[in-house]
Structures are given as structure tokens and as C-alpha cells.
Design a protein around this motif. Structure first.
Motif, PDB file in Angstrom:
ATOM      1  N   SER A   1       0.982  -6.201  -5.974  1.00 46.65           N
ATOM      2  CA  SER A   1       0.249  -7.447  -6.239  1.00 46.65           C
ATOM      3  C   SER A   1      -0.613  -7.834  -5.041  1.00 46.65           C
ATOM      4  CB  SER A   1       1.193  -8.579  -6.633  1.00 46.65           C
ATOM      5  OG  SER A   1       2.050  -8.909  -5.574  1.00 46.65           O
ATOM      6  N   LEU A   2      -0.167  -7.514  -3.833  1.00 46.53           N
ATOM      7  CA  LEU A   2      -0.972  -7.798  -2.652  1.00 46.53           C
ATOM      8  C   LEU A   2      -2.161  -6.848  -2.557  1.00 46.53           C
ATOM      9  CD1 LEU A   2       1.841  -8.577  -0.072  1.00 46.53           C
ATOM     10  CD2 LEU A   2       0.539 -10.158  -1.504  1.00 46.53           C
ATOM     11  N   ARG A   3      -1.932  -5.594  -2.904  1.00 43.22           N
ATOM     12  CA  ARG A   3      -3.041  -4.626  -2.921  1.00 43.22           C
ATOM     13  C   ARG A   3      -4.133  -5.029  -3.903  1.00 43.22           C
ATOM     14  NH1 ARG A   3      -0.042   1.078  -2.785  1.00 43.22           N
ATOM     15  NH2 ARG A   3      -0.167   1.401  -0.537  1.00 43.22           N
ATOM     16  N   ALA A   4      -3.751  -5.657  -4.996  1.00 38.02           N
ATOM     17  CA  ALA A   4      -4.710  -6.047  -6.034  1.00 38.02           C
ATOM     18  C   ALA A   4      -5.491  -7.306  -5.670  1.00 38.02           C
ATOM     19  CB  ALA A   4      -3.972  -6.254  -7.362  1.00 38.02           C
ATOM     20  N   ASP A   5      -5.079  -8.019  -4.634  1.00 37.85           N
ATOM     21  CA  ASP A   5      -5.751  -9.265  -4.252  1.00 37.85           C
ATOM     22  C   ASP A   5      -6.936  -8.941  -3.343  1.00 37.85           C
ATOM     23  OD1 ASP A   5      -6.495 -11.699  -2.909  1.00 37.85           O
ATOM     24  OD2 ASP A   5      -4.556 -12.533  -3.526  1.00 37.85           O
ATOM     25  N   PRO A   6      -8.162  -9.277  -3.761  1.00 38.31           N
ATOM     26  CA  PRO A   6      -9.335  -8.963  -2.940  1.00 38.31           C
ATOM     27  C   PRO A   6      -9.327  -9.653  -1.570  1.00 38.31           C
ATOM     28  CG  PRO A   6      -9.964 -10.263  -4.866  1.00 38.31           C
ATOM     29  CD  PRO A   6      -8.508  -9.935  -5.011  1.00 38.31           C
ATOM     30  N   GLY A   7      -8.562 -10.703  -1.414  1.00 43.77           N
ATOM     31  CA  GLY A   7      -8.471 -11.389  -0.129  1.00 43.77           C
ATOM     32  C   GLY A   7      -7.554 -10.706   0.862  1.00 43.77           C
ATOM     33  N   LEU A   8      -6.865  -9.640   0.425  1.00 45.97           N
ATOM     34  CA  LEU A   8      -5.907  -8.952   1.300  1.00 45.97           C
ATOM     35  C   LEU A   8      -6.227  -7.473   1.491  1.00 45.97           C
ATOM     36  CD1 LEU A   8      -2.662 -10.670   0.003  1.00 45.97           C
ATOM     37  CD2 LEU A   8      -3.876 -11.114   2.158  1.00 45.97           C
ATOM     38  N   THR A   9      -7.430  -7.050   1.140  1.00 43.24           N
ATOM     39  CA  THR A   9      -7.778  -5.619   1.253  1.00 43.24           C
ATOM     40  C   THR A   9      -7.691  -5.112   2.687  1.00 43.24           C
ATOM     41  OG1 THR A   9     -10.128  -6.150   1.414  1.00 43.24           O
ATOM     42  CG2 THR A   9      -9.261  -5.618  -0.788  1.00 43.24           C
ATOM     43  N   ASP A  10      -7.869  -5.998   3.658  1.00 43.25           N
ATOM     44  CA  ASP A  10      -7.808  -5.577   5.059  1.00 43.25           C
ATOM     45  C   ASP A  10      -6.457  -5.880   5.723  1.00 43.25           C
ATOM     46  OD1 ASP A  10      -8.203  -8.304   4.967  1.00 43.25           O
ATOM     47  OD2 ASP A  10      -9.653  -8.343   6.610  1.00 43.25           O
ATOM     48  N   LEU A  11      -5.443  -6.213   4.952  1.00 41.00           N
ATOM     49  CA  LEU A  11      -4.112  -6.478   5.499  1.00 41.00           C
ATOM     50  C   LEU A  11      -3.610  -5.218   6.213  1.00 41.00           C
ATOM     51  CD1 LEU A  11      -1.934  -8.751   5.521  1.00 41.00           C
ATOM     52  CD2 LEU A  11      -0.948  -7.645   3.509  1.00 41.00           C
ATOM     53  N   GLU A  12      -3.243  -5.369   7.467  1.00 31.25           N
ATOM     54  CA  GLU A  12      -2.890  -4.203   8.282  1.00 31.25           C
ATOM     55  C   GLU A  12      -1.774  -3.357   7.677  1.00 31.25           C
ATOM     56  OE1 GLU A  12      -2.570  -3.354  12.956  1.00 31.25           O
ATOM     57  OE2 GLU A  12      -1.030  -4.735  12.230  1.00 31.25           O
ATOM     58  N   VAL A  13      -0.741  -3.963   7.149  1.00 34.44           N
ATOM     59  CA  VAL A  13       0.376  -3.196   6.606  1.00 34.44           C
ATOM     60  C   VAL A  13      -0.046  -2.355   5.396  1.00 34.44           C
ATOM     61  CG1 VAL A  13       1.302  -4.967   5.034  1.00 34.44           C
ATOM     62  CG2 VAL A  13       2.847  -3.290   6.075  1.00 34.44           C
ATOM     63  N   LEU A  14      -1.108  -2.758   4.700  1.00 30.74           N
ATOM     64  CA  LEU A  14      -1.620  -1.963   3.579  1.00 30.74           C
ATOM     65  C   LEU A  14      -2.556  -0.861   4.064  1.00 30.74           C
ATOM     66  CD1 LEU A  14      -2.324  -4.812   0.993  1.00 30.74           C
ATOM     67  CD2 LEU A  14      -0.312  -3.310   1.152  1.00 30.74           C
ATOM     68  N   ARG A  15      -3.302  -1.121   5.113  1.00 33.92           N
ATOM     69  CA  ARG A  15      -4.226  -0.134   5.661  1.00 33.92           C
ATOM     70  C   ARG A  15      -3.512   0.912   6.498  1.00 33.92           C
ATOM     71  NH1 ARG A  15      -7.051  -1.649   9.551  1.00 33.92           N
ATOM     72  NH2 ARG A  15      -6.210  -3.725   9.879  1.00 33.92           N
ATOM     73  N   GLN A  16      -2.500   0.502   7.250  1.00 36.76           N
ATOM     74  CA  GLN A  16      -1.786   1.389   8.160  1.00 36.76           C
ATOM     75  C   GLN A  16      -0.282   1.188   8.023  1.00 36.76           C
ATOM     76  OE1 GLN A  16      -3.601   0.164  11.860  1.00 36.76           O
ATOM     77  NE2 GLN A  16      -4.956   1.917  11.790  1.00 36.76           N
ATOM     78  N   PRO A  17       0.284   1.630   6.899  1.00 34.42           N
ATOM     79  CA  PRO A  17       1.704   1.354   6.656  1.00 34.42           C
ATOM     80  C   PRO A  17       2.655   2.020   7.649  1.00 34.42           C
ATOM     81  CG  PRO A  17       0.799   2.778   4.952  1.00 34.42           C
ATOM     82  CD  PRO A  17      -0.347   2.343   5.800  1.00 34.42           C
ATOM     83  N   GLN A  18       2.203   3.053   8.347  1.00 36.36           N
ATOM     84  CA  GLN A  18       3.082   3.750   9.296  1.00 36.36           C
ATOM     85  C   GLN A  18       2.992   3.186  10.709  1.00 36.36           C
ATOM     86  OE1 GLN A  18       5.277   5.963   8.202  1.00 36.36           O
ATOM     87  NE2 GLN A  18       4.458   5.665   6.149  1.00 36.36           N
ATOM     88  N   ALA A  19       2.154   2.174  10.931  1.00 38.22           N
ATOM     89  CA  ALA A  19       2.001   1.604  12.269  1.00 38.22           C
ATOM     90  C   ALA A  19       3.325   1.004  12.746  1.00 38.22           C
ATOM     91  CB  ALA A  19       0.905   0.543  12.259  1.00 38.22           C
ATOM     92  N   ALA A  20       3.503   0.996  14.050  1.00 38.87           N
ATOM     93  CA  ALA A  20       4.740   0.492  14.648  1.00 38.87           C
ATOM     94  C   ALA A  20       4.802  -1.036  14.584  1.00 38.87           C
ATOM     95  CB  ALA A  20       4.824   0.945  16.107  1.00 38.87           C
ATOM     96  N   ASN A  21       6.030  -1.568  14.643  1.00 39.55           N
ATOM     97  CA  ASN A  21       6.234  -3.013  14.746  1.00 39.55           C
ATOM     98  C   ASN A  21       5.812  -3.480  16.134  1.00 39.55           C
ATOM     99  OD1 ASN A  21       7.344  -3.760  12.236  1.00 39.55           O
ATOM    100  ND2 ASN A  21       9.314  -2.901  12.807  1.00 39.55           N
ATOM    101  N   PRO A  22       5.200  -4.636  16.261  1.00 37.18           N
ATOM    102  CA  PRO A  22       4.893  -5.580  15.196  1.00 37.18           C
ATOM    103  C   PRO A  22       3.498  -5.363  14.606  1.00 37.18           C
ATOM    104  CG  PRO A  22       4.391  -6.614  17.290  1.00 37.18           C
ATOM    105  CD  PRO A  22       4.921  -5.221  17.597  1.00 37.18           C
ATOM    106  N   SER A  23       3.387  -5.658  13.336  1.00 38.86           N
ATOM    107  CA  SER A  23       2.098  -5.748  12.677  1.00 38.86           C
ATOM    108  C   SER A  23       1.753  -7.239  12.648  1.00 38.86           C
ATOM    109  CB  SER A  23       2.195  -5.176  11.265  1.00 38.86           C
ATOM    110  OG  SER A  23       0.925  -5.125  10.657  1.00 38.86           O
ATOM    111  N   PHE A  24       0.618  -7.591  12.070  1.00 36.90           N
ATOM    112  CA  PHE A  24       0.241  -8.997  12.061  1.00 36.90           C
ATOM    113  C   PHE A  24      -0.530  -9.343  10.799  1.00 36.90           C
ATOM    114  CE2 PHE A  24      -3.537  -6.997  13.492  1.00 36.90           C
ATOM    115  CZ  PHE A  24      -4.592  -7.833  13.165  1.00 36.90           C
ATOM    116  N   VAL A  25      -0.594 -10.617  10.547  1.00 36.14           N
ATOM    117  CA  VAL A  25      -1.349 -11.194   9.443  1.00 36.14           C
ATOM    118  C   VAL A  25      -2.241 -12.253  10.063  1.00 36.14           C
ATOM    119  CG1 VAL A  25      -1.142 -12.544   7.311  1.00 36.14           C
ATOM    120  CG2 VAL A  25       0.544 -10.764   7.830  1.00 36.14           C
ATOM    121  N   THR A  26      -3.527 -12.224   9.732  1.00 34.54           N
ATOM    122  CA  THR A  26      -4.441 -13.224  10.287  1.00 34.54           C
ATOM    123  C   THR A  26      -4.213 -14.581   9.630  1.00 34.54           C
ATOM    124  OG1 THR A  26      -6.188 -12.844   8.665  1.00 34.54           O
ATOM    125  CG2 THR A  26      -6.210 -11.443  10.654  1.00 34.54           C
ATOM    126  N   VAL A  27      -4.804 -15.618  10.199  1.00 36.19           N
ATOM    127  CA  VAL A  27      -4.716 -16.962   9.623  1.00 36.19           C
ATOM    128  C   VAL A  27      -5.266 -16.945   8.198  1.00 36.19           C
ATOM    129  CG1 VAL A  27      -5.609 -19.326   9.816  1.00 36.19           C
ATOM    130  CG2 VAL A  27      -4.815 -18.119  11.858  1.00 36.19           C
TER     131      VAL A  27
END
Length: 149
Positions: free
Chosen positions: A100-126
Motif C-alpha cells: 500500500s505504501l508502494r502504491a502511494d505516489p507521495g511515497l515513491t522516494d521512501l528510502e526503505v522502498l528504494r533501498q530495502p537492504q540499507a543498514a539501520n537507521p533509515s529515515f522518513v522525511t517530514v
């Protein structure tokens, strides 16, 4: 990977692999491993946290499983850098599914969706936190920027 700034930090996103560990273990955790770096130097008590579970849809539903806040700064514990936190676990039907997050056009650049293998911590913008808030159950929509540094 874009640089995180306090001004644009909506929430930290900490991940767990749903294929290698489980809910009982996560619920007991009051600290979570993070990778040393400039991001961990920005982490402080009171900052919002989103807990994300990754994995294969056949065995686990990937997405947001808990919300909470940091209760302190990262520190070395048992030889690993860990950040203290307090989480509120969502019931299974309240979890926000990755699809459902992938389908939201406002979240296409969400780091966890773009780079799911990245190390902790990831972040979410305001801005992303505001969009993500709409996906949360009404009782849990308090995800907001509640800190200053």
C-alpha cells in the motif's frame, strides 16, 4: 543516498528481517542495532521511530509493524551500537503493508522502498511522514515531528 538533516527528519525507520527473527524477540527489545555514522550522531531521545519488518510475503507481511520514539542516544552495548527505544506494536490488522505504501505516489522516494537492504537507521522525511500518517489506523496517527535540536 540523500543526507539526513534534523530540519527534514520526520522519523527514523528501523528495520528487522522477518525471515530471520520474530515478533516475540522484537517485543522484548528496548534497544536496536544501528550502524555508526553521521545519522546515528543525529539520533536523540524523543525522536519518532517507525519499526519496519522486511521479508518474503509468503512468510511475513512486510511493512510498518510498530511506532514509537527514541528514549536516548545510541551507545555501545554488548559490543554493538544500539539505540534505546520504546515501541507501540500494531495489531496484525493495523499494520501498514509495504504494497500500500508502494502504491502511494507521495511515497515513491521512501528510502526503505528504494533501498530495502540499507543498514539501520533509515529515515522518513517530514513530507513523507505526513503522507504515511494517512495510512496509519486513526488511533496511531500521532506520528509527527515532535523534537527540536
Amino acid at each position: 543516498m540523500p543526507a539526513v538533516t534534523i530540519e527534514d527528519l520526520g522519523a527514523w525507520l528501523l528495520k528487522a528481517n522477518g525471515m530471520t527473527s520474530g515478533l516475540a524477540e522484537w517485543r522484548r527489545a528496548d534497544r536496536w542495532c544501528v550502524r555508526p555514522g553521521y545519522r546515528t550522531r543525529l539520533m536523540a531521545a524523543g525522536q519518532p521511530v517507525i519499526f519496519w519488518v522486511s521479508g518474503d510475503r509468503r512468510r511475513v507481511t512486510p511493512g510498518v509493524w510498530a511506532l514509537g520514539e527514541l528514549t536516548g542516544r545510541p551507545a555501545v552495548s554488548d559490543g554493538k551500537l544500539r539505540v534505546p527505544l520504546r515501541l507501540h506494536w500494531l495489531d496484525e490488522e493495523q499494520r501498514v503493508h509495504r504494497d500500500s505504501l508502494r502504491a502511494d505516489p507521495g511515497l515513491t522516494d521512501l528510502e526503505v522502498l528504494r533501498q530495502p537492504q540499507a543498514a539501520n537507521p533509515s529515515f522518513v522525511t517530514v513530507k513523507q511522514a505526513a503522507v504515511l500518517r494517512a495510512h496509519l489506523p486513526p488511533a496511531h496517527r500521532s506520528l509527527q515531528r515532535t523534537f527540536v535540536q
